[in-house]
Design a protein around this motif. Sequence first.
Motif, PDB file in Angstrom:
ATOM      1  N   CYS B 111       3.285 -19.829  -3.109  1.00 24.50           N
ATOM      2  CA  CYS B 111       2.800 -18.582  -2.507  1.00 24.50           C
ATOM      3  C   CYS B 111       3.447 -18.338  -1.144  1.00 24.50           C
ATOM      4  CB  CYS B 111       1.285 -18.646  -2.285  1.00 24.50           C
ATOM      5  SG  CYS B 111       0.337 -19.018  -3.756  1.00 24.50           S
ATOM      6  N   ASN B 112       3.583 -17.053  -0.806  1.00 18.71           N
ATOM      7  CA  ASN B 112       4.026 -16.701   0.545  1.00 18.71           C
ATOM      8  C   ASN B 112       2.997 -17.162   1.581  1.00 18.71           C
ATOM      9  OD1 ASN B 112       6.296 -15.514  -0.465  1.00 18.71           O
ATOM     10  ND2 ASN B 112       5.533 -13.425  -0.315  1.00 18.71           N
ATOM     11  N   GLU B 113       1.728 -16.992   1.215  1.00 20.04           N
ATOM     12  CA  GLU B 113       0.649 -17.460   2.093  1.00 20.04           C
ATOM     13  C   GLU B 113      -0.248 -18.385   1.288  1.00 20.04           C
ATOM     14  OE1 GLU B 113      -1.114 -15.138   5.153  1.00 20.04           O
ATOM     15  OE2 GLU B 113      -0.012 -13.373   4.483  1.00 20.04           O
ATOM     16  N   PRO B 114       0.121 -19.662   1.224  1.00 19.48           N
ATOM     17  CA  PRO B 114      -0.547 -20.579   0.303  1.00 19.48           C
ATOM     18  C   PRO B 114      -1.996 -20.872   0.696  1.00 19.48           C
ATOM     19  CG  PRO B 114       1.517 -21.481   1.185  1.00 19.48           C
ATOM     20  CD  PRO B 114       1.158 -20.309   2.019  1.00 19.48           C
ATOM     21  N   ARG B 144      -9.146 -33.015  -1.445  1.00 15.79           N
ATOM     22  CA  ARG B 144      -8.991 -32.159  -2.623  1.00 15.79           C
ATOM     23  C   ARG B 144      -9.443 -30.723  -2.411  1.00 15.79           C
ATOM     24  NH1 ARG B 144     -11.502 -36.242  -6.852  1.00 15.79           N
ATOM     25  NH2 ARG B 144     -11.838 -37.565  -5.059  1.00 15.79           N
ATOM     26  N   ASN B 145      -9.530 -30.306  -1.154  1.00 20.01           N
ATOM     27  CA  ASN B 145      -9.839 -28.898  -0.873  1.00 20.01           C
ATOM     28  C   ASN B 145      -8.764 -27.984  -1.471  1.00 20.01           C
ATOM     29  OD1 ASN B 145     -12.234 -29.010   0.456  1.00 20.01           O
ATOM     30  ND2 ASN B 145     -11.362 -28.996   2.520  1.00 20.01           N
ATOM     31  N   CYS B 146      -7.506 -28.448  -1.406  1.00 21.17           N
ATOM     32  CA  CYS B 146      -6.398 -27.623  -1.900  1.00 21.17           C
ATOM     33  C   CYS B 146      -6.524 -27.344  -3.389  1.00 21.17           C
ATOM     34  CB  CYS B 146      -5.066 -28.305  -1.597  1.00 21.17           C
ATOM     35  SG  CYS B 146      -4.973 -30.015  -2.124  1.00 21.17           S
ATOM     36  N   MET B 147      -7.069 -28.332  -4.115  1.00 19.94           N
ATOM     37  CA  MET B 147      -7.218 -28.153  -5.559  1.00 19.94           C
ATOM     38  C   MET B 147      -8.224 -27.051  -5.851  1.00 19.94           C
ATOM     39  SD  MET B 147      -7.229 -32.103  -6.831  1.00 19.94           S
ATOM     40  CE  MET B 147      -7.191 -31.724  -8.578  1.00 19.94           C
ATOM     41  N   ILE B 148      -9.256 -26.973  -5.007  1.00 16.03           N
ATOM     42  CA  ILE B 148     -10.276 -25.946  -5.197  1.00 16.03           C
ATOM     43  C   ILE B 148      -9.757 -24.598  -4.714  1.00 16.03           C
ATOM     44  CG2 ILE B 148     -12.608 -25.235  -4.531  1.00 16.03           C
ATOM     45  CD1 ILE B 148     -13.067 -28.347  -4.032  1.00 16.03           C
ATOM     46  N   ALA B 149      -8.980 -24.634  -3.635  1.00 18.21           N
ATOM     47  CA  ALA B 149      -8.515 -23.383  -3.029  1.00 18.21           C
ATOM     48  C   ALA B 149      -7.450 -22.693  -3.874  1.00 18.21           C
ATOM     49  CB  ALA B 149      -7.955 -23.660  -1.636  1.00 18.21           C
ATOM     50  N   CYS B 150      -6.603 -23.464  -4.554  1.00 19.57           N
ATOM     51  CA  CYS B 150      -5.453 -22.887  -5.268  1.00 19.57           C
ATOM     52  C   CYS B 150      -5.905 -21.888  -6.328  1.00 19.57           C
ATOM     53  CB  CYS B 150      -4.618 -23.991  -5.915  1.00 19.57           C
ATOM     54  SG  CYS B 150      -3.238 -23.334  -6.883  1.00 19.57           S
ATOM     55  N   PRO B 151      -5.423 -20.650  -6.248  1.00 23.61           N
ATOM     56  CA  PRO B 151      -5.825 -19.654  -7.251  1.00 23.61           C
ATOM     57  C   PRO B 151      -5.191 -19.896  -8.616  1.00 23.61           C
ATOM     58  CG  PRO B 151      -4.203 -18.719  -5.751  1.00 23.61           C
ATOM     59  CD  PRO B 151      -4.508 -20.093  -5.236  1.00 23.61           C
ATOM     60  N   GLY B 229      -0.672 -11.991  -2.314  1.00 24.35           N
ATOM     61  CA  GLY B 229       0.262 -11.836  -1.207  1.00 24.35           C
ATOM     62  C   GLY B 229       1.697 -12.159  -1.574  1.00 24.35           C
ATOM     63  N   GLY B 230       1.957 -12.416  -2.850  1.00 27.09           N
ATOM     64  CA  GLY B 230       3.323 -12.691  -3.311  1.00 27.09           C
ATOM     65  C   GLY B 230       3.589 -14.175  -3.458  1.00 27.09           C
ATOM     66  N   THR B 231       4.349 -14.529  -4.502  1.00 27.47           N
ATOM     67  CA  THR B 231       4.693 -15.930  -4.742  1.00 27.47           C
ATOM     68  C   THR B 231       6.207 -16.047  -4.945  1.00 27.47           C
ATOM     69  OG1 THR B 231       4.344 -15.663  -7.128  1.00 27.47           O
ATOM     70  CG2 THR B 231       2.459 -16.407  -5.851  1.00 27.47           C
ATOM     71  N   SER B 232       6.717 -17.245  -4.728  1.00 24.75           N
ATOM     72  CA  SER B 232       8.157 -17.468  -4.891  1.00 24.75           C
ATOM     73  C   SER B 232       8.557 -17.488  -6.359  1.00 24.75           C
ATOM     74  CB  SER B 232       8.567 -18.797  -4.247  1.00 24.75           C
ATOM     75  OG  SER B 232       8.778 -18.625  -2.875  1.00 24.75           O
ATOM     76  N   TRP B 233       7.617 -17.861  -7.220  1.00 27.80           N
ATOM     77  CA  TRP B 233       7.892 -17.834  -8.657  1.00 27.80           C
ATOM     78  C   TRP B 233       7.398 -16.507  -9.193  1.00 27.80           C
ATOM     79  CZ3 TRP B 233       9.686 -21.643 -12.371  1.00 27.80           C
ATOM     80  CH2 TRP B 233      10.296 -22.750 -11.759  1.00 27.80           C
ATOM     81  N   LEU B 234       8.250 -15.833  -9.955  1.00 30.87           N
ATOM     82  CA  LEU B 234       7.940 -14.507 -10.482  1.00 30.87           C
ATOM     83  C   LEU B 234       8.058 -14.554 -12.003  1.00 30.87           C
ATOM     84  CD1 LEU B 234      10.389 -12.877  -7.964  1.00 30.87           C
ATOM     85  CD2 LEU B 234       7.910 -12.670  -7.780  1.00 30.87           C
ATOM     86  N   TYR B 235       7.272 -13.725 -12.672  1.00 30.12           N
ATOM     87  CA  TYR B 235       7.274 -13.768 -14.139  1.00 30.12           C
ATOM     88  C   TYR B 235       7.470 -12.387 -14.749  1.00 30.12           C
ATOM     89  CZ  TYR B 235       5.335 -18.541 -14.116  1.00 30.12           C
ATOM     90  OH  TYR B 235       5.140 -19.885 -13.951  1.00 30.12           O
ATOM     91  N   THR B 248      -5.234 -12.296 -14.274  1.00 28.10           N
ATOM     92  CA  THR B 248      -4.873 -10.939 -13.871  1.00 28.10           C
ATOM     93  C   THR B 248      -5.954 -10.321 -12.983  1.00 28.10           C
ATOM     94  OG1 THR B 248      -5.761 -10.193 -15.982  1.00 28.10           O
ATOM     95  CG2 THR B 248      -3.378 -10.424 -15.825  1.00 28.10           C
ATOM     96  N   THR B 249      -6.952 -11.128 -12.616  1.00 31.70           N
ATOM     97  CA  THR B 249      -8.016 -10.597 -11.769  1.00 31.70           C
ATOM     98  C   THR B 249      -7.753 -10.882 -10.287  1.00 31.70           C
ATOM     99  OG1 THR B 249      -9.292 -12.637 -11.898  1.00 31.70           O
ATOM    100  CG2 THR B 249      -9.717 -10.978 -13.606  1.00 31.70           C
ATOM    101  N   LEU B 250      -6.652 -11.574 -10.005  1.00 32.44           N
ATOM    102  CA  LEU B 250      -6.368 -11.944  -8.613  1.00 32.44           C
ATOM    103  C   LEU B 250      -6.040 -10.705  -7.781  1.00 32.44           C
ATOM    104  CD1 LEU B 250      -4.158 -15.123  -9.092  1.00 32.44           C
ATOM    105  CD2 LEU B 250      -6.532 -15.040  -8.355  1.00 32.44           C
ATOM    106  N   SER B 251      -6.484 -10.735  -6.548  1.00 31.41           N
ATOM    107  CA  SER B 251      -6.222  -9.622  -5.637  1.00 31.41           C
ATOM    108  C   SER B 251      -4.804  -9.730  -5.081  1.00 31.41           C
ATOM    109  CB  SER B 251      -7.250  -9.669  -4.507  1.00 31.41           C
ATOM    110  OG  SER B 251      -6.698  -9.198  -3.319  1.00 31.41           O
ATOM    111  N   ASN B 252      -4.303  -8.628  -4.594  1.00 33.68           N
ATOM    112  CA  ASN B 252      -2.988  -8.651  -3.959  1.00 33.68           C
ATOM    113  C   ASN B 252      -3.061  -9.209  -2.538  1.00 33.68           C
ATOM    114  OD1 ASN B 252      -1.824  -7.635  -6.224  1.00 33.68           O
ATOM    115  ND2 ASN B 252      -1.585  -5.552  -5.446  1.00 33.68           N
ATOM    116  N   ASP B 253      -4.263  -9.342  -2.037  1.00 39.69           N
ATOM    117  CA  ASP B 253      -4.415  -9.924  -0.698  1.00 39.69           C
ATOM    118  C   ASP B 253      -4.300 -11.436  -0.797  1.00 39.69           C
ATOM    119  OD1 ASP B 253      -4.813  -7.618   0.760  1.00 39.69           O
ATOM    120  OD2 ASP B 253      -6.936  -7.540   0.224  1.00 39.69           O
ATOM    121  N   PRO B 254      -3.665 -12.055   0.174  1.00 44.70           N
ATOM    122  CA  PRO B 254      -3.621 -13.524   0.163  1.00 44.70           C
ATOM    123  C   PRO B 254      -5.031 -14.102   0.277  1.00 44.70           C
ATOM    124  CG  PRO B 254      -2.251 -12.615   1.917  1.00 44.70           C
ATOM    125  CD  PRO B 254      -2.999 -11.476   1.324  1.00 44.70           C
ATOM    126  N   ILE B 255      -5.191 -15.311  -0.238  1.00 43.09           N
ATOM    127  CA  ILE B 255      -6.511 -15.945  -0.229  1.00 43.09           C
ATOM    128  C   ILE B 255      -7.044 -16.044   1.199  1.00 43.09           C
ATOM    129  CG2 ILE B 255      -7.786 -18.032  -0.850  1.00 43.09           C
ATOM    130  CD1 ILE B 255      -6.719 -16.565  -3.307  1.00 43.09           C
TER     131      ILE B 255
END
Lengths: 174, 305
Positions: B111-114, B144-151, B229-235, B248-255
Amino acid sequence: MSSYKHLIVAALSIGAISVSSPAALQCAPVPDSITLNQNGKLFSPFTFNHAKHIQSIKECADCHHHTTGTLVLDPNCARCHQNSSPTAVVSCKGCHSATPFSPETLAAKRADKQRYHLDKMGLKGAMHQNCIGCHNKMGNGPTGCQDCHPRTTEGAAFYSTNRKGAKPAHAEEE
Amino acid sequence: MKRRNFLKACLIGGTTIALGKTNKGWASGSFEGYPEAMGVLVDTTRCIGCRSCEAACNKEQKLPEPDTSFDDPSVFEHDRRPTSKAYTVVNRYQKEQPSGPVYRKVQCNHCNEPACLTSCFVNAYTKTKEGAVIYNSKVCVGCRNCMIACPFNVPGYDYDSATNPIVKKCILCYDTRLKYGKPPACVEICPQEALTFGHRADLIKLAHERIRATPDRYVDHVYGEKEVGGTSWLYLAPVGFDKLGFDTTLSNDPIISNVKDFLGMVPMVLSIWPALFSGIHLLAKHEEQGGHGHDTDSNQEDTKP
């Protein structure tokens, strides 16, 4: 030294002329077989039977974009290339880079602001998509990795083939 | 200072902070990534599910031997997610469709803003200028906060070692390749060029150009261009992204936008509130002690909001 250089230049230009003139093209040797994956480490080199494909497909443009003697068929390409003359190079590796994502290739791409074909596929991608794509479409021809190029010992280790049939990861979760 | 003025100032200050909360102009949340950040465009219409990317990742990152070989198609029977032993996995979707199955490679999307970086209180994560989200296992405490935070449910946890807790995930081959401008191992091995490596900004243009040139091949969306907020990997995908296991429910705003308002309040609460309320308390006490100068009217006036 300089005469040596001149000799090379002369030899190259003769070669270029003999390939680019249409008359010479028709006589240009069409290879019956081509060895592909020559530098393959994980998969062995193999012989591609070009003659057999010519026999069954007949239309060069089905596989090659810039063919000898056929007009461009793809309507998207024809927008610009309808009247383009056949190119000197028809082999895949003549245009498709073997290192499409190297820092040098990417830098050259960025520097060339006029370039239109920005999404040109690398050599490996172009060949696999061409072969597998057509084989899938025609419903015959090999599509599996080892149907064309068997794995080397290094390749077998790379794909951990000795673990085949072992318990998959998800089995543990259940 | 008059007590009335003091309360007035408090009111104005409070309003300013309350307004500031809803102001999107705060620095975070508007970051569009480093200009020179690299990325990978995954064209799911090209993937044939050969799992070579998994094998290449395994060898490049020196991960343990897989549970089953990398040419075993039985793994497609279940959806998998990346683990500490496999930083990338390929899943199969749309098997019943006449157009054939669609394969989707899963790994850290960088992510741009992980969110992982935001959630980490020991700053184990770094977003490099090349676009990779890397981590420092030396400072990781294994919370393991990161595991919970990661969308995207990406970071894996190494449960094998209780004494040396390590969270593991794809690092875009930063140490061995990306740092030197080279593509990650998965991109280099992909036979179909389903993975395209390049500058993220260029890849976005490329992706939209592919959609424009062959609109029948793709749905008109580039996943990861705007998500969180954008990711380096695109699909790119031939069918709706929801059908391929994408959220597909994720917001365009960074977490971070979800928490920054709250987190912005913390310093204020911790630093201003004690001083503020001590002040009020002292003032009130002072007034009580020397309160004989006030008449009843002014007292009533002061209690007005």
